[in-house]
Write a protein that holds these residues in place. Sequence first.
Motif, PDB file in Angstrom:
ATOM      1  N   GLN A  33       0.819  -1.214   0.000  1.00  0.00           N
ATOM      2  CA  GLN A  33       0.000   0.000   0.000  1.00  0.00           C
ATOM      3  C   GLN A  33       0.852   1.263   0.000  1.00  0.00           C
ATOM      4  O   GLN A  33       0.410   2.324   0.428  1.00  0.00           O
ATOM      5  N   SER A  34       2.077   1.132  -0.470  1.00  0.00           N
ATOM      6  CA  SER A  34       2.960   2.288  -0.590  1.00  0.00           C
ATOM      7  C   SER A  34       4.140   1.890  -1.466  1.00  0.00           C
ATOM      8  O   SER A  34       4.735   0.827  -1.264  1.00  0.00           O
ATOM      9  N   LEU A  35       4.486   2.744  -2.417  1.00  0.00           N
ATOM     10  CA  LEU A  35       5.646   2.453  -3.250  1.00  0.00           C
ATOM     11  C   LEU A  35       6.932   2.499  -2.432  1.00  0.00           C
ATOM     12  O   LEU A  35       7.876   1.761  -2.705  1.00  0.00           O
ATOM     13  N   ALA A  36       6.970   3.354  -1.422  1.00  0.00           N
ATOM     14  CA  ALA A  36       8.160   3.452  -0.572  1.00  0.00           C
ATOM     15  C   ALA A  36       8.381   2.153   0.203  1.00  0.00           C
ATOM     16  O   ALA A  36       9.505   1.651   0.298  1.00  0.00           O
ATOM     17  N   LYS A  37       7.304   1.586   0.751  1.00  0.00           N
ATOM     18  CA  LYS A  37       7.430   0.323   1.492  1.00  0.00           C
ATOM     19  C   LYS A  37       7.786  -0.831   0.552  1.00  0.00           C
ATOM     20  O   LYS A  37       8.587  -1.704   0.895  1.00  0.00           O
ATOM     21  N   GLY A  38       7.202  -0.827  -0.636  1.00  0.00           N
ATOM     22  CA  GLY A  38       7.542  -1.856  -1.630  1.00  0.00           C
ATOM     23  C   GLY A  38       8.995  -1.737  -2.054  1.00  0.00           C
ATOM     24  O   GLY A  38       9.695  -2.742  -2.201  1.00  0.00           O
ATOM     25  N   GLY A  39       9.472  -0.507  -2.242  1.00  0.00           N
ATOM     26  CA  GLY A  39      10.876  -0.290  -2.586  1.00  0.00           C
ATOM     27  C   GLY A  39      11.800  -0.723  -1.467  1.00  0.00           C
ATOM     28  O   GLY A  39      12.872  -1.272  -1.713  1.00  0.00           O
ATOM     29  N   ALA A  40      11.395  -0.465  -0.220  1.00  0.00           N
ATOM     30  CA  ALA A  40      12.214  -0.892   0.920  1.00  0.00           C
ATOM     31  C   ALA A  40      12.296  -2.418   0.984  1.00  0.00           C
ATOM     32  O   ALA A  40      13.354  -2.973   1.310  1.00  0.00           O
ATOM     33  N   LEU A  41      11.210  -3.081   0.649  1.00  0.00           N
ATOM     34  CA  LEU A  41      11.211  -4.545   0.628  1.00  0.00           C
ATOM     35  C   LEU A  41      12.171  -5.066  -0.440  1.00  0.00           C
ATOM     36  O   LEU A  41      12.967  -5.982  -0.187  1.00  0.00           O
ATOM     37  N   MET A  42      12.130  -4.464  -1.630  1.00  0.00           N
ATOM     38  CA  MET A  42      13.060  -4.863  -2.697  1.00  0.00           C
ATOM     39  C   MET A  42      14.507  -4.543  -2.309  1.00  0.00           C
ATOM     40  O   MET A  42      15.416  -5.325  -2.619  1.00  0.00           O
ATOM     41  N   ASP A  43      14.739  -3.423  -1.652  1.00  0.00           N
ATOM     42  CA  ASP A  43      16.083  -3.088  -1.182  1.00  0.00           C
ATOM     43  C   ASP A  43      16.607  -4.145  -0.226  1.00  0.00           C
ATOM     44  O   ASP A  43      17.788  -4.493  -0.262  1.00  0.00           O
ATOM     45  N   GLY A  44      15.736  -4.659   0.630  1.00  0.00           N
ATOM     46  CA  GLY A  44      16.136  -5.722   1.550  1.00  0.00           C
ATOM     47  C   GLY A  44      16.549  -6.977   0.803  1.00  0.00           C
ATOM     48  O   GLY A  44      17.535  -7.632   1.154  1.00  0.00           O
ATOM     49  N   TRP A  45      15.793  -7.311  -0.242  1.00  0.00           N
ATOM     50  CA  TRP A  45      16.134  -8.487  -1.050  1.00  0.00           C
ATOM     51  C   TRP A  45      17.490  -8.299  -1.738  1.00  0.00           C
ATOM     52  O   TRP A  45      18.314  -9.202  -1.763  1.00  0.00           O
ATOM     53  N   ILE A  46      17.688  -7.109  -2.302  1.00  0.00           N
ATOM     54  CA  ILE A  46      18.940  -6.833  -3.012  1.00  0.00           C
ATOM     55  C   ILE A  46      20.118  -6.868  -2.044  1.00  0.00           C
ATOM     56  O   ILE A  46      21.174  -7.428  -2.346  1.00  0.00           O
ATOM     57  N   THR A  47      19.944  -6.273  -0.866  1.00  0.00           N
ATOM     58  CA  THR A  47      21.014  -6.270   0.129  1.00  0.00           C
ATOM     59  C   THR A  47      21.365  -7.691   0.559  1.00  0.00           C
ATOM     60  O   THR A  47      22.552  -8.041   0.685  1.00  0.00           O
ATOM     61  N   ALA A  48      20.362  -8.516   0.778  1.00  0.00           N
ATOM     62  CA  ALA A  48      20.618  -9.913   1.162  1.00  0.00           C
ATOM     63  C   ALA A  48      21.356 -10.655   0.047  1.00  0.00           C
ATOM     64  O   ALA A  48      22.293 -11.426   0.315  1.00  0.00           O
ATOM     65  N   GLY A  49      20.981 -10.413  -1.194  1.00  0.00           N
ATOM     66  CA  GLY A  49      21.654 -11.062  -2.324  1.00  0.00           C
ATOM     67  C   GLY A  49      23.098 -10.630  -2.462  1.00  0.00           C
ATOM     68  O   GLY A  49      23.992 -11.450  -2.687  1.00  0.00           O
ATOM     69  N   VAL A  50      23.347  -9.328  -2.296  1.00  0.00           N
ATOM     70  CA  VAL A  50      24.718  -8.818  -2.400  1.00  0.00           C
ATOM     71  C   VAL A  50      25.567  -9.360  -1.262  1.00  0.00           C
ATOM     72  O   VAL A  50      26.724  -9.751  -1.463  1.00  0.00           O
ATOM     73  N   THR A  51      25.010  -9.424  -0.068  1.00  0.00           N
ATOM     74  CA  THR A  51      25.758  -9.935   1.086  1.00  0.00           C
ATOM     75  C   THR A  51      26.124 -11.404   0.885  1.00  0.00           C
ATOM     76  O   THR A  51      27.266 -11.809   1.139  1.00  0.00           O
ATOM     77  N   SER A  52      25.184 -12.191   0.425  1.00  0.00           N
ATOM     78  CA  SER A  52      25.486 -13.618   0.203  1.00  0.00           C
ATOM     79  C   SER A  52      26.479 -13.788  -0.937  1.00  0.00           C
ATOM     80  O   SER A  52      27.343 -14.672  -0.881  1.00  0.00           O
TER      81      SER A  52
END
Length: 118
Positions: A55-74
Amino acid sequence: MRFPEPVRMSDDHASPVWARTKRRSGGGGGGFVGLLVTLLALFGVLTAVLGIKEQSLAKGGALMDGWITAGVTSAKGLVGKAPEAAEGAADKAGAAAEKTGDALQAGAATTAEELKKQ
């Protein structure tokens, strides 16, 4: 009867000039551009779906940022372990090669002995 130029057919084609499809040249850039456009379209759809879900593009973007950060870390963790893994694999391959060489040598000796007996 004479046909005007656009209606005239060539000798090797049985269809009018305007009905022929143009063949694309086999250039390498078209496939890459298509792939890039497809990936960008999928990214846009994912952004829209997450924006609706959260229900917010900002929250959806934050969720995708979390996925990207986890992928980069691994990925960084795997890259750090790559030299150690390569060294271990090389050691195992060397040991396997030695065992194979010993087995071939033993097999050759046995075969030579059997041939001498005959």
